[in-house]
Scaffold this motif. Structure first.
Motif, mmCIF file in Angstrom:
data_model
loop_
_atom_site.group_PDB
_atom_site.id
_atom_site.type_symbol
_atom_site.label_atom_id
_atom_site.label_comp_id
_atom_site.label_asym_id
_atom_site.label_seq_id
_atom_site.Cartn_x
_atom_site.Cartn_y
_atom_site.Cartn_z
ATOM 1 N N GLU A 39 -10.886 2.441 9.516
ATOM 2 C CA GLU A 39 -10.534 3.427 8.491
ATOM 3 C C GLU A 39 -10.357 2.665 7.175
ATOM 4 O O GLU A 39 -9.394 1.934 6.995
ATOM 5 C CB GLU A 39 -9.231 4.122 8.879
ATOM 6 C CG GLU A 39 -8.868 5.299 8.004
ATOM 7 C CD GLU A 39 -9.710 6.520 8.284
ATOM 8 O OE1 GLU A 39 -10.529 6.857 7.416
ATOM 9 O OE2 GLU A 39 -9.560 7.113 9.369
ATOM 10 N N PHE A 40 -11.314 2.817 6.262
ATOM 11 C CA PHE A 40 -11.333 1.965 5.078
ATOM 12 C C PHE A 40 -10.355 2.430 4.008
ATOM 13 O O PHE A 40 -10.228 3.613 3.718
ATOM 14 C CB PHE A 40 -12.744 1.922 4.488
ATOM 15 C CG PHE A 40 -13.712 1.111 5.295
ATOM 16 C CD1 PHE A 40 -13.707 -0.271 5.217
ATOM 17 C CD2 PHE A 40 -14.618 1.731 6.147
ATOM 18 C CE1 PHE A 40 -14.592 -1.025 5.976
ATOM 19 C CE2 PHE A 40 -15.505 0.988 6.908
ATOM 20 C CZ PHE A 40 -15.497 -0.399 6.826
ATOM 21 N N PHE A 41 -9.672 1.442 3.417
ATOM 22 C CA PHE A 41 -8.894 1.674 2.206
ATOM 23 C C PHE A 41 -9.788 1.584 0.969
ATOM 24 O O PHE A 41 -9.633 2.335 0.013
ATOM 25 C CB PHE A 41 -7.777 0.628 2.073
ATOM 26 C CG PHE A 41 -6.589 0.889 2.960
ATOM 27 C CD1 PHE A 41 -6.362 2.132 3.538
ATOM 28 C CD2 PHE A 41 -5.664 -0.123 3.207
ATOM 29 C CE1 PHE A 41 -5.261 2.365 4.329
ATOM 30 C CE2 PHE A 41 -4.560 0.103 3.998
ATOM 31 C CZ PHE A 41 -4.353 1.344 4.562
ATOM 32 N N ILE A 42 -10.728 0.614 0.994
ATOM 33 C CA ILE A 42 -11.701 0.441 -0.080
ATOM 34 C C ILE A 42 -13.066 0.284 0.561
ATOM 35 O O ILE A 42 -13.243 -0.491 1.509
ATOM 36 C CB ILE A 42 -11.372 -0.802 -0.940
ATOM 37 C CG1 ILE A 42 -9.979 -0.680 -1.554
ATOM 38 C CG2 ILE A 42 -12.417 -0.994 -2.039
ATOM 39 C CD1 ILE A 42 -9.547 -1.928 -2.320
ATOM 40 N N ILE A 90 0.857 -1.181 0.000
ATOM 41 C CA ILE A 90 0.000 0.000 0.000
ATOM 42 C C ILE A 90 0.897 1.235 0.000
ATOM 43 O O ILE A 90 1.630 1.482 0.965
ATOM 44 C CB ILE A 90 -0.933 0.026 1.231
ATOM 45 C CG1 ILE A 90 -1.739 -1.275 1.323
ATOM 46 C CG2 ILE A 90 -1.837 1.240 1.185
ATOM 47 C CD1 ILE A 90 -2.718 -1.495 0.206
ATOM 48 N N ASN A 91 0.846 1.981 -1.091
ATOM 49 C CA ASN A 91 1.684 3.184 -1.209
ATOM 50 C C ASN A 91 3.147 2.862 -0.896
ATOM 51 O O ASN A 91 3.806 3.536 -0.106
ATOM 52 C CB ASN A 91 1.165 4.290 -0.278
ATOM 53 C CG ASN A 91 -0.253 4.697 -0.617
ATOM 54 O OD1 ASN A 91 -0.673 4.636 -1.772
ATOM 55 N ND2 ASN A 91 -1.010 5.082 0.409
ATOM 56 N N ASP A 92 3.619 1.778 -1.509
ATOM 57 C CA ASP A 92 5.007 1.319 -1.387
ATOM 58 C C ASP A 92 5.373 0.858 0.019
ATOM 59 O O ASP A 92 6.553 0.793 0.370
ATOM 60 C CB ASP A 92 5.982 2.420 -1.837
ATOM 61 C CG ASP A 92 5.804 2.783 -3.303
ATOM 62 O OD1 ASP A 92 5.512 1.869 -4.099
ATOM 63 O OD2 ASP A 92 5.952 3.970 -3.639
ATOM 64 N N THR A 93 4.357 0.545 0.827
ATOM 65 C CA THR A 93 4.603 0.062 2.183
ATOM 66 C C THR A 93 3.912 -1.280 2.368
ATOM 67 O O THR A 93 2.773 -1.464 1.938
ATOM 68 C CB THR A 93 4.072 1.064 3.227
ATOM 69 O OG1 THR A 93 4.661 2.355 2.979
ATOM 70 C CG2 THR A 93 4.428 0.611 4.637
ATOM 71 N N TYR A 94 4.602 -2.206 2.994
ATOM 72 C CA TYR A 94 4.053 -3.542 3.234
ATOM 73 C C TYR A 94 3.072 -3.456 4.387
ATOM 74 O O TYR A 94 3.460 -3.204 5.536
ATOM 75 C CB TYR A 94 5.206 -4.492 3.563
ATOM 76 C CG TYR A 94 4.928 -5.953 3.307
ATOM 77 C CD1 TYR A 94 4.162 -6.373 2.230
ATOM 78 C CD2 TYR A 94 5.476 -6.932 4.139
ATOM 79 C CE1 TYR A 94 3.949 -7.715 1.988
ATOM 80 C CE2 TYR A 94 5.273 -8.279 3.901
ATOM 81 C CZ TYR A 94 4.495 -8.662 2.818
ATOM 82 O OH TYR A 94 4.281 -10.001 2.576
ATOM 83 N N LYS A 100 -4.664 0.831 -5.187
ATOM 84 C CA LYS A 100 -5.366 -0.368 -5.624
ATOM 85 C C LYS A 100 -6.739 0.012 -6.171
ATOM 86 O O LYS A 100 -7.422 0.881 -5.616
ATOM 87 C CB LYS A 100 -5.540 -1.346 -4.460
ATOM 88 C CG LYS A 100 -4.229 -1.850 -3.865
ATOM 89 C CD LYS A 100 -3.518 -2.780 -4.815
ATOM 90 C CE LYS A 100 -2.237 -3.318 -4.205
ATOM 91 N NZ LYS A 100 -1.486 -4.174 -5.134
ATOM 92 N N GLU A 101 -7.134 -0.665 -7.250
ATOM 93 C CA GLU A 101 -8.404 -0.354 -7.883
ATOM 94 C C GLU A 101 -9.157 -1.641 -8.181
ATOM 95 O O GLU A 101 -8.580 -2.614 -8.664
ATOM 96 C CB GLU A 101 -8.180 0.424 -9.177
ATOM 97 C CG GLU A 101 -9.466 0.900 -9.830
ATOM 98 C CD GLU A 101 -9.201 1.699 -11.084
ATOM 99 O OE1 GLU A 101 -10.182 2.158 -11.698
ATOM 100 O OE2 GLU A 101 -8.017 1.859 -11.450
#
Length: 918
Positions: free
Chosen positions: A451-454, A397-401, A465-466
Motif C-alpha cells: 500500500e503505497f504512501f508515494i 506520517i500524519n503525526d505518527t512515527y 510528505k511531498e
C-alpha cells in the motif's frame, strides 16, 4: 637513406605516443582539479596531490642519490680494470692484450650509464610508494588515544599513527641498501669476470670494502627492524587469543632484544674489518646471526611453549587473555554496552498488545528481497527506470512515527532500446531518474501488494510528505557522464502515450564546459571527440561526472571505509538526499581481535549527505572522540563539519549502521565473557542465529524496527539481532542499537534467564514446519503453479515477552511479483497463520484485539474457495481487464499493476477449474 627514414619515423611515432600519454595524464589531472573545485573540495585535491607527489619525489630523489653515489664509488675500479693491459706468455712469445671495452667505457659514458640506472631504479621505487601518502600525513598529524598498551606502556596512538610510518621508513631503507648492493655487485661481477674468471669474483680490495660497507649498513638497519618487531608482537596470533601471550613476552621478545644487540655487533665487526681486511669475519658474523635467529627466534620459543606454557596454559596465559578482553572491547566500543535482564518467558495479554500498538503497527511484514521484485513490477513504470535497492527508514506520517520502505527510481541507460542509445540520448537527453516509491512496512492491499504512501510519475502522495525535487542526477546506478544546460531538451518523465515532459538542470555543482580549449581537454580526458562536434553544447553547459555515489564520495575521502548500504531520504523541503555511513578503521590496534582480514579497530565517525539533484557532498563528524577522525580533520581542515550543522530534517534520519552493528555483534559473541577462565574454556560462547529464506537456512541479518524498549516511555528506532548459545538454537539474549536522539549510538544487550527455554529463530522455523495445518497449506500452494517465499523471521520484544512474526509471499511461476499472502505469528506455545497480522493476533489473544486497525477482507489466494462456475470466473476476468484499462488510461500505474495481478490469479484459477471439469 630508406633505413634512416624508417628509423626517424619510428622515433617520431614513439615521441607522439609519449606526448599523447602525457597529454592524457595532464588532461585527467586538470579535469580532476575542476571537479574537486566545483564541489568546494579543492584543498582536499591539493593536499592529496602534493602529499602524493611530494612523497614520491622525495623517495625518488633519495633512492637516486643513494644508488648513484654507490655506483660512482665503483667508477674508478671499473675504469682501471678496463684500461689494464694483460700479459699472456706462450712459450717464448709474450702477448700484450688490452680490453676492447676501453673504447666504449669512457668516464663520461660510464657516468651517463650510472645516471640512467639510478634514475630508472628511483622511478620504480617512487612508484611503489603510491598511495602511502596517508601514512606520512597520519604520522605528521597524529592524535593521542586516552590510554596505553599493557606491555610497553606507550600511548595507543604510537601504534596506530607512528609505527606504520617507522615500518615504511624501514622498508625503504632496506630497498635502498638491497638495490645498491645488487647494482654494485653486478658492476663488480661484470668487471672482474672477464679479467680473472669466475673463481676470483670480488677479489679486488675496493669491491670487498664497498660491499662490506653496504653489509654493515644492512645489519644496522636490520637491528632497527628487530626493534620494530618487538612492537609487532602486540599483533601476534600465536597464542590462545590475539596479541602477545606468555611465550611472546618471555621468549620472542627476549629473542628480538638479543638479535637487536647481535645485529649491531655484527655491523661494528664489519666496520672494524674495513681496516683489518679479514673478510672471512664477515661470513662468520652472518652465520652467527642466522644461527642466533634460528635458536632464539624458533627453537627457544618452541621449548618455552611446549615445556612451560602448555602444561599450565590457563595460569600462564591468564593476564594476556585479560589484555585481549579489555582491548578488543575498547577497539569495538563494546566496553560501553549496557547490559539488562529480560525475562522473555512471560506471556502477553490482549491488553499488552493494545498498549503496545506503536510497536505492533511497525512490525515489518515486507521483506526487502521479494519486495524489490514487487516494486520493480509496480513502480518502475518504464523499462529504463530501475528501483535497485529497497531502503528502510522512519518518518513522521500524519503525526505518527512510522517505519517505511522506499526506493529511488533511477535511470538505467543500458535498458534503452539499442536504436535509442545514441550519443545525444545518453549524454544530453536521458540524464536522470525520477522520484521514489514509498510504502509502510506493515500494510498491504487486498491483492497482497504494498500500500503505497508515494507512488507513480509524477509522484502521487497520500501523506503530507511531498516530493518537490524528484529528479535524481546522482545515485547508485549513474555511472556515465552527462552534459546539462544545453540546447537539447532533457527528458524529465513520461506523461502518457508518446508524450513526455522535459526539464533543464538548475544546479550549479557541475563543471562548466567553457570554450574550445576546455572542451578539447574534456574530450581528451573522457576519450570522446563528439564533445567537440556537438552543436547543442554551449559554453555555459555543465558536465556532470562521477555521478555514482559509490565512486563520487570515495574520491573525495579515499581514506575512509564505507558502509555497504547508502539509503535515500526525503527531506522536509521535498528534496531527495543520499545518506551514507563511513568508518575509520585501523589494523594497528594492540591486542584487538581482527575482523574482515587485518582491521581490528572501527568507529562510525562520519555521516555523509549527498544531494541527489546537485551532487553536493557533505561530511559530518558523528564521533568526535575518535582519534582517527580527529587526525583526518587536522589533515583536511574544514572538510568535516560538526554533526550539529547537518539540517535538522536530515538528522532525524540518521541511523545506526548495520555493517558496524554486525561486526560488534559478532565480536560480542565471544567478548561478552569478561572472566578470563570462562573465555579460555569458551564456556559461554554465543552464536549469531540463522533463519529460513525460501527453503534455505541463511544467516539472520540485523533488522530495524520501531519498538518501545523495556522501561522506556516512548517508541524508538532500533537495530536488533538475537543471540543463541554455541551449537544450540534457543535464544540467550538480544542486542539493540539505538538510532534516535538523545540516545543515538547506545548499545544495549538484554540477557535471558539461562534456566528457561526461550525459542530461537530456527526453533520457531521448525515449529512452523511441524505444524500440520501450515505445512499442508504451504505444500498445496507450492503445487499449484506458485512458489512460497518465507520472509524475514522477526523476533519482536513487546513489554517483557517476545513475538515471532514471519511473512509468507506467493509468487507465480510466470511472474516476478511476489504477493504478501499470509502472516505467521508465534507466541508461547501457539503458532498461527492468518491473512493479516491483526487477524493472527486476534486468533492468539482473543476478541479484545481491535480489528478496526487491519484489512478485514481476506486476500484471495490460489487454492482458496473460487467462484462456483467458469462463467463467474469469466465475468470476473472481464471486469478486472476493464478496470486495468481504465487505470492505465488514468495513469494510475500502481492500480493497473494490482488489477493485472488479480486478473492473473483469476486466469490461473480458471485454468485449474477447467482441468477439473469433464
Amino acid at each position: 637513406m630508406h633505413k634512416g627514414l624508417k628509423w626517424l619515423t619510428s622515433v617520431a611515432a614513439i615521441i607522439i605516443i609519449l606526448f599523447l600519454l602525457v597529454a592524457r595524464w595532464g588532461a585527467n589531472l586538470y579535469v580532476e582539479w575542476l571537479w574537486f573545485q566545483s564541489l568546494g573540495y579543492s584543498n582536499v585535491f591539493k593536499t592529496i596531490l602534493l602529499s602524493e607527489l611530494g612523497l614520491r619525489f622525495l623517495v625518488g630523489v633519495l633512492t637516486f642519490i643513494f644508488i648513484f653515489v654507490n655506483l660512482m664509488l665503483t667508477r674508478k675500479t671499473v675504469l682501471q680494470r678496463v684500461n689494464t693491459r694483460q700479459y699472456f706468455e706462450n712459450g717464448d712469445v709474450i702477448t700484450i692484450h688490452k680490453s676492447q671495452l676501453n673504447k666504449y667505457l669512457t668516464p663520461r659514458f660510464l657516468t651517463v650509464t650510472y645516471l640512467a640506472i639510478s634514475s630508472t631504479l628511483a622511478f620504480f621505487v617512487s612508484t611503489a610508494v603510491t598511495g602511502d601518502w596517508v601514512i606520512l600525513q597520519k604520522f605528521l598529524h597524529s592524535t593521542a588515544f586516552g590510554y596505553t598498551d599493557p606491555i610497553f606502556h606507550n600511548n595507543i596512538g604510537k601504534y596506530v599513527f607512528s609505527l606504520p610510518f617507522y615500518q615504511f621508513i624501514y622498508q625503504l631503507v632496506n630497498w635502498f641498501i638491497i638495490l645498491a648492493a645488487f647494482t654494485v655487485a653486478l658492476v663488480y661481477f661484470l668487471t672482474e669476470t672477464g679479467q680473472e674468471g669466475f673463481g676470483k669474483l670480488f677479489s679486488s680490495i675496493s669491491a670487498r670494502l664497498h660491499l662490506s660497507f653496504l653489509a654493515a649498513l644492512f645489519f644496522l638497519a636490520r637491528a632497527w627492524g628487530f626493534r620494530l618487531e618487538q612492537y609487532m608482537l602486540l599483533y601476534s596470533d600465536q597464542g590462545v587469543v590475539f596479541g602477545p601471550g606468555y611465550t611472546d613476552i618471555h621468549a620472542r621478545l627476549l629473542a628480538y632484544k638479543a638479535l637487536f644487540i647481535i645485529a649491531i655487533l655484527i655491523a661494528l665487526v664489519i666496520i672494524i674489518n674495513l681496516f683489518l681486511r679479514r673478510f672471512k669475519l664477515i661470513l662468520y658474523s652472518i652465520g652467527a646471526l642466522f644461527l642466533a635467529s634460528v635458536i632464539l627466534g624458533g627453537i627457544y620459543p618452541s621449548i618455552i611453549q611446549n615445556l612451560v606454557v602448555k602444561p599450565n596454559e590457563l595460569n600462564k596465559e591468564q593476564p594476556y587473555i585479560a589484555n585481549s578482553i579489555k582491548y578488543t572491547r575498547l577497539a569495538y566500543n563494546l566496553d560501553n554496552v549496557e547490559i539488562k535482564k529480560f525475562p522473555a518467558g512471560k506471556k502477553l495479554t490482549a491488553a499488552d498488545i493494545e498498549n503496545n500498538r506503536d510497536t505492533i503497527k511497525n512490525i515489518r511484514l515486507w521483506d526487502w528481497r521479494p519486495l524489490q521484485q514487487t516494486y520493480a513490477q509496480l513502480q518502475e513504470i518504464r523499462p529504463y527506470y530501475e528501483l535497485q535497492n529497497i531502503d528502510i527508514d522512519r518518518y513522521m506520517i500524519n503525526d505518527t512515527y512510522r517505519q517505511v520502505m522506499l526506493a529511488a527510481r533511477e535511470l538505467d541507460q543500458e535498458q534503452l532500446p539499442r536504436t535509442a542509445q545514441t550519443w545525444i540520448n545518453q549524454r544530453l537527453k536521458y540524464t536522470h531518474g525520477y522520484g521514489i516509491a514509498m510504502s509502510p512496512v506493515n500494510e498491504m492491499t487486498t491483492e497482497g501488494l504494498p500500500e503505497f504512501f508515494i507512488k507513480n510519475i509524477p509522484p502521487v502522495e497520500v501523506i503530507e510528505k511531498e516530493v518537490t525535487q524528484p529528479e535524481i542526477y546522482f545515485g547508485e546506478l549513474t555511472d556515465n557522464y552527462i552534459i546539462v544546460i544545453t540546447k537539447a531538451k532533457e527528458f524529465d518523465y513520461p506523461v502518457g502515450g508518446n508524450e513526455n515532459a522535459y526539464t533543464t538542470y538548475q544546479g550549479r555543482n557541475g563543471v562548466q564546459m567553457g570554450g574550445l580549449f576546455r572542451r578539447a581537454i574534456f574530450a581528451l580526458a573522457f576519450g570522446d571527440y563528439k564533445m567537440l562536434l556537438a552543436t547543442d553544447v554551449k559554453n555555459s553547459s555543465q558536465i556532470l561526472f562521477y555521478r555514482n555515489i559509490h565512486d563520487r564520495v570515495p574520491r573525495l575521502a579515499p581514506f575512509l571505509r564505507y558502509d555497504s548500504d547508502p539509503y535515500i531520504v526525503l527531506g522536509d523541503t521535498g528534496a531527495l538526499y543520499w545518506m551514507w555511513d563511513a568508518y575509520t578503521v585501523s589494523d594497528m590496534y594492540p591486542y584487538s581481535q581482527p575482523f574482515s582480514g587485518r582491521n581490528n579497530y572501527i568507529r562510525n565517525s562520519v555521516k555523509i549527505v549527498v544531494n541527489a539533484y546537485t551532487g553536493q557532498v557533505d561530511f559530518y563528524i558523528a564521533d568526535n572522540k575518535d582519534p582517527l577522525i580527529q587526525t583526518y580533520a587536522k589533515i583536511f581542515p574544514g572538510v568535516f563539519k560538526p554533526l550539529a550543522e547537518m539540517p535538522e530534517d536530515l538528522q532525524r534520519h540518521i541511523r545506526y549502521p548495520a555493517d558496524l552493528f554486525s561486526i560488534q555483534a559478532e565480536k560480542y559473541t565471544v567478548y561478552h565473557m569478561t572472566d578470563t577462565e570462562v573465555l579460555y574454556y569458551q564456556e559461554d560462547k554465543w552464536s549469531l542465529p540463522t533463519e529460513k529464506f525460501f527453503n534455505e537456512e541463511v544467516d539472520m541479518e540485523p533488522y530495524y524496527t520501531i519498538i518501545r524498549l523495556p522501561g522506556e516511555a516512548k517508541p524508538e528506532y532500533v537495530l536488533i539481532l538475537p543471540f543463541t548459545p554455541k551449537n544450540k538454537t534457543n535464544m540467550i539474549g538480544w542486542m539493540a542499537a539505538r538510532s534516535d536522539e538523545p540516545n543515538y549510538g547506545k548499545l544495549i544487550v538484554y540477557e535471558f534467564p539461562k534456566q528457561e527455554l526461550i525459542y530461537g529463530p530456527m526453533q520457531i522455523e521448525a515449529r512452523i514446519d511441524q505444524d500440520t495445518t501450515i505445512s499442508q497449506q504451504l505444500t498445496l500452494w507450492n503445487q499449484r503453479g506458485s512458489s512460497v517465499i518465507r520472509g524475514n523471521l522477526l523476533v519482536i520484544p513487546v513489554k517483557d515477552a517476545l513475538l515471532y512474526v514471519e511473512p509468507l509471499y506467493l509468487q507465480a511461476e510466470q511472474s516476478k511479483m511476489p504477493e504478501l499472502r499470509r502472516v505467521i505469528v508465534a507466541h508461547g506455545d501457539q503458532v498461527v497463520m492468518e491473512p493479516t497480522l491483526d487477524i493472527a493476533l486476534h486468533k492468539i489473544f482473543g476478541d479484545e484485539i481491535d480489528m478496526d486497525r487491519t484489512i478485514k477482507e481476506r486476500p484471495p489466494v490460489p487454492g482458496d474457495n473460487p467462484p462456483a462456475t467458469l462463467k463467474d470466473l469469466i465475468n470476473q476476468a472481464n471486469q478486472l481487464y476493464n478496470e486495468a484499462q481504465a487505470r492505465l488510461k488514468d495513469g494510475d500505474w500502481a492500480g493497473y499493476g494490482e488489477a493485472i495481478a488479480r486478473l492473473k490469479d483469476t486466469l490461473n484459477t480458471m485454468s485449474e477449474q477447467a482441468k477439473q471439469e469433464p
